[in-house]
Design a protein around this motif. Sequence first.
Motif, mmCIF file in Angstrom:
data_model
loop_
_atom_site.group_PDB
_atom_site.id
_atom_site.type_symbol
_atom_site.label_atom_id
_atom_site.label_comp_id
_atom_site.label_asym_id
_atom_site.label_seq_id
_atom_site.Cartn_x
_atom_site.Cartn_y
_atom_site.Cartn_z
ATOM 1 N N THR A 31 0.904 -1.178 0.031
ATOM 2 C CA THR A 31 -0.031 0.094 -0.036
ATOM 3 C C THR A 31 1.003 1.284 -0.136
ATOM 4 O OG1 THR A 31 0.102 0.004 2.561
ATOM 5 C CG2 THR A 31 -1.805 -1.394 1.217
ATOM 6 N N THR A 35 0.389 5.055 4.478
ATOM 7 C CA THR A 35 -0.762 4.153 5.010
ATOM 8 C C THR A 35 -0.171 3.251 6.171
ATOM 9 O OG1 THR A 35 -0.965 2.685 3.340
ATOM 10 C CG2 THR A 35 -1.964 4.714 3.155
ATOM 11 N N HIS A 39 -2.374 1.231 8.668
ATOM 12 C CA HIS A 39 -2.827 -0.329 8.466
ATOM 13 C C HIS A 39 -2.300 -1.098 9.517
ATOM 14 C CE1 HIS A 39 -4.708 0.546 4.749
ATOM 15 N NE2 HIS A 39 -3.591 0.880 4.247
#
Length: 90
Positions: A31, A35, A39
């Motif tokens: 990702t 992020t 996460h």
Amino acid sequence: MKTAVELGAIDRYVVDPKDGVRNADLVVLATPVGTYDRHLTEWASCLKKGAIVTDVGSVKGLLVEQAERAMPAGVHFVGPIPLPARKRLA
């Protein structure tokens, strides 16, 4: 995703990432690097003891520190060696 299962390209899929990492031996973060912290914080409680978490991002340092802080006991974050370091090792 249903077509991918029908074609045999994948065995199964999940919609909720927490279901995807639950009981996984290996989790690969692919990702945007911005992020990762969010996460990992969200998924940490779903990671089983002995799991290995790694990523494909090219930025390290702070991200590794964030990942290591988010890992529950018995879960290991292993950041891949950046490409320039690989060349030096060869």
